[in-house]
Design an enzyme around this catalytic site. Structure first.
Site, PDB file in Angstrom:
ATOM      1  N   GLU A 262       0.873  -1.170   0.000  1.00 19.47           N
ATOM      2  CA  GLU A 262       0.000   0.000   0.000  1.00 19.47           C
ATOM      3  C   GLU A 262       0.907   1.215   0.000  1.00 19.47           C
ATOM      4  O   GLU A 262       1.658   1.445   0.952  1.00 19.47           O
ATOM      5  CB  GLU A 262      -0.901   0.009   1.234  1.00 19.47           C
ATOM      6  N   CYS A 301      -3.082   7.763   4.655  1.00 19.95           N
ATOM      7  CA  CYS A 301      -2.967   7.227   3.299  1.00 19.95           C
ATOM      8  C   CYS A 301      -4.234   7.457   2.493  1.00 19.95           C
ATOM      9  O   CYS A 301      -4.205   7.447   1.264  1.00 19.95           O
ATOM     10  CB  CYS A 301      -2.635   5.735   3.357  1.00 19.95           C
TER      11      CYS A 301
END
Length: 685
Positions: A262, A301
């Site tokens: 990620e 994020c």
């Protein structure tokens, strides 16, 4: 520097069953004050031995347990962590996060652990082997079949986590891993490793997990990935540059080690063409963008980096956002008057300022000044404070920086569009994101934009007036939903409920005779042995076996049966009541019996009326009506014990029965699974 208010503790790693301190001495600073709160060294640690210990000791112990046993361990761990969470909030302030922002990390992380534990017990069997999909018959005489199974990998899952979620990042990754039956080794980001270390200490102190199931390495160890094998899994959350280096590590390439990432993500929020300043969607949009810019000081994020709006509303959006952002008090995270704390470090603040400068090559600042910091508390020279900054890209379709440069802080860029197609194009220019959101109340806009951006995103949220009170928001990854994204976002996938568990298991196609296939899977399949010593409904789980079967007496279907069922239930569909209309239907020769009448009569044929170990019928799965049933047809039922799923910490279990209804010609007229609760023991059984 060292402040007398803190007695910096030495962080340790937990490897091979003991706490050890690595070589080196790196100071870790309080994000908002600059005081040293911890020290750590990661050199000289025996990572190879730790991985071997995890595989040989932890993996072996976890694989002896069933999925439900593992899930119950996590449930107990989650409940105990919830009781001690206030200790975690103390150190949460050291990360620069306010208590509200820490809630997502701490309560959210524990909640994610508990959700996985609950879903595993509800959705997965109490077994060591999972089956996937239907049995594939490979011969006409049922002597050769195949089944896909999932079994735990015999390696260690190495989780390399980011600094911004030291608790959630730990728990959301170890939960599916441990449920799958795979041991873990967690490497937290050094800047906030103290909080991860504290949580791991508390978990290990509980004494619930088997030895080797959970290990921790703090600092920067040598050769973390040098000894991975084809049975290990590596997950990474962090920058794309670091992820690319890890993904191409020689050991990962040589062993085809599973690697999921990620990475950076230029997430977008899109304002629909219908959502003008006088609509609820406009207000929701502005509120959500401002919240995502300031939550955890924009160091998420999933934070919104690109604000994509109709050109007609561009000025109104900038004005509304500027007004809202100007009212955000920045200060010490434990100050009740602060609504936004600090970035995680002074170095990170410098990095964000550099990225803002890069963005200014193709965008102008519409609000804020990265060089001028105003706080309600704290020292801006010592703490990593930064007020929100909003930029505007005048020609976003021709720009590059707004779609490629991520300022990992309270920063976003507004860009205007003409028409939904152009909005989709702008969103795609991010080259893959974790999440984008669309604010609209127009179904046509929703359909066009969502289907247009979906291939480039792991998650898409639609915001509207109808879901305003219940929506979890743009930036909240949820345990049942996948978290990850294509392209720039790393190409990985986490969570997603029980999908996440399967990432740590091997999918294998097993072929063979049904009897041996059933021995492997724990599920009876057509062609496997059966036993008909007595009615299986008279057996408790202690006596019931796969393949226990009863073949019932027959019952003829009459006109009176169908007429009574139709008028009693109100189901007077023409195919059951009108002969001419039924004959005109290409599927029927004449009037037919109701499908649910067939199910009801089938139950009447196999159910035992007296009290016994079968406690309840809780469902019917996969019902298929295969052959029409006409007046005068005779039905018979074959009921076979297909799967036994005993519940942990309960006096009952779930039994799945294969139910096959045939007519006088031996043709299958209905096929389905009956689900029952059955007592583990029964006095008269």
């Amino acid at each position: 520097m060292l402040d007398s208010a803190f007695d910096p503790r030495r962080l340790e790693s937990y490897l091979c069953g003991r706490w050890v301190s690595g070589e080196g001495d790196q100071a870790i600073a309080h994000a908002a004050t600059g005081d040293t709160v911890a020290r750590v060294g990661g050199q000289g640690l025996d990572i190879e031995a730790a991985l071997d210990w995890g595989r040989d000791v932890g993996g072996a112990a976890l694989r002896k347990m069933t999925i439900h046993e593992r899930a119950l361990l996590l449930k107990e761990i989650g409940l105990r962590l919830m009781e001690m969470k206030e200790d975690f909030y103390v150190e949460n302030f050291w990360t620069g996060a306010t208590r509200k922002d820490g809630w997502v990390d701490i309560d959210g992380g524990i909640g994610t652990l508990l959700t996985f534990a609950s879903k595993a017990r509800r959705e997965l069997p109490n077994a060591r082997v999972l089956t996937e999909g239907d049995v594939e018959p490979l011969s006409k005489d049922n002597t050769f079949s195949a089944q896909h199974i999932l079994t735990p990998l015999h390696g260690v899952a190495i989780h390399i986590n980011a600094f911004n979620f030291p608790v959630w990042g730990l728990l959301e990754k170890i939960a599916p891993t441990l449920i799958a039956g795979m041991p873990t080794l967690v490497k937290p980001a050094t800047q906030t490793a103290y909080l991860t270390e504290l949580v791991v200490r508390r978990i290990l102190d509980m004494g619930l997990l088997p030895d080797g199931a959970l290990q921790l390495v703090c600092g920067r160890p040598d050769g973390l990935l040098d000894h991975v094998t084809g049975q290990d899994v590596v997950t990474f959350t962090g920058s794309a540059d670091t992820g690319a280096k890890l993904r191409t590590h020689p050991a990962i390439i040589a062993n085809s080690t599973r690697f999921t990432m990620e990475a950076d993500s230029l997430n977008a929020a899109i304002l629909g063409t219908d959502a003008g300043p006088d609509t609820p969607e406009f207000d929701l949009f502005v509120k959500e963008v401002a919240r995502e810019m300031t939550s955890k000081a924009g160091q998420k994020c999933t934070a919104i980096r690109r604000v994509i709006v109709p050109k007609a509303y561009e000025e109104a959006v900038i004005e509304a956002l500027s007004k809202r952002l100007s009212s955000v008090p920045v200060g010490l995270p434990d100050d009740d008057t602060s609504r936004m704390g600090a970035l995680v470090s002074l170095g990170d603040r410098d990095g964000v300022r550099d990225k803002i400068a890069a963005l200014q090559a193709e965008a102008e600042i519409a609000f804020g000044d990265p060089a001028d910091v105003h706080t309600v508390s704290g020292d801006a020279a010592k703490g990593a404070f930064l007020n929100p900054v909003l930029l505007r890209a005048h020609v976003p379709l021709k720009a590059d920086a707004p779609h490629s440069v991520e300022a990992f802080g309270p920063v976003a860029t507004v860009m205007g569009y003409d028409g939904a197609e152009e909005a989709v194009t702008l969103a795609r220019m991010g080259k893959g994101s974790l999440v984008s959101s669309l604010f609209t109340n127009d179904p046509a806009v929703a359909a066009e934009v969502v289907t247009g951006v979906a291939p480039f995103h792991g998650r898409v949220l639609i915001g509207s007036r109808d879901s305003a009170k219940s929506s979890t928001g743009h930036g909240s990854p949820l345990a049942p939903l996948v978290h990850g994204g294509p392209g720039r976002a790393g190409g990985g996938e986490e969570m997603g409920g029980m999908r996440g568990v399967k990432h740590f298991m091997q999918r294998t196609a097993v072929q063979g005779p049904p009897a041996l296939l059933s021995a492997v899977t724990g599920q009876w399949t057509e062609g496997a042995p059966t036993r008909a010593d007595k009615h299986p409904f008279s057996k408790s789980l202690a006596d019931l076996r796969l393949g226990d079967q009863v073949v019932t007496q027959s019952r003829q279907i009459t006109l009176e049966d169908v007429e009574h069922f139709a008028h009693f239930t109100g189901d007077t569909f023409y195919a059951h009541m009108d002969s001419d209309a039924a004959k005109a239907n290409p599927f029927f020769e004449d009037r037919v019996a109701h499908g649910y009448l067939i199910l009801s009569f089938a139950a009447g044929l196999f159910v035992m009326p007296d009290p016994g170990p079968v406690l309840a019928n809780y469902g019917v799965d996969n019902v298929r009506f295969m052959t029409p049933v006409y007046f005068g047809d005779t039905l018979q039922v074959r009921l076979t014990c297909k799967h036994i799923n005993p519940r942990e910490n309960a006096e009952h279990g779930e039994v799945r029965w294969d139910c096959q209804v045939t007519n006088q010609e031996g043709q299958v007229v209905a096929q389905y699974d009956v689900l029952t609760m059955v007592a583990k023991v029964w006095p008269s059984a």
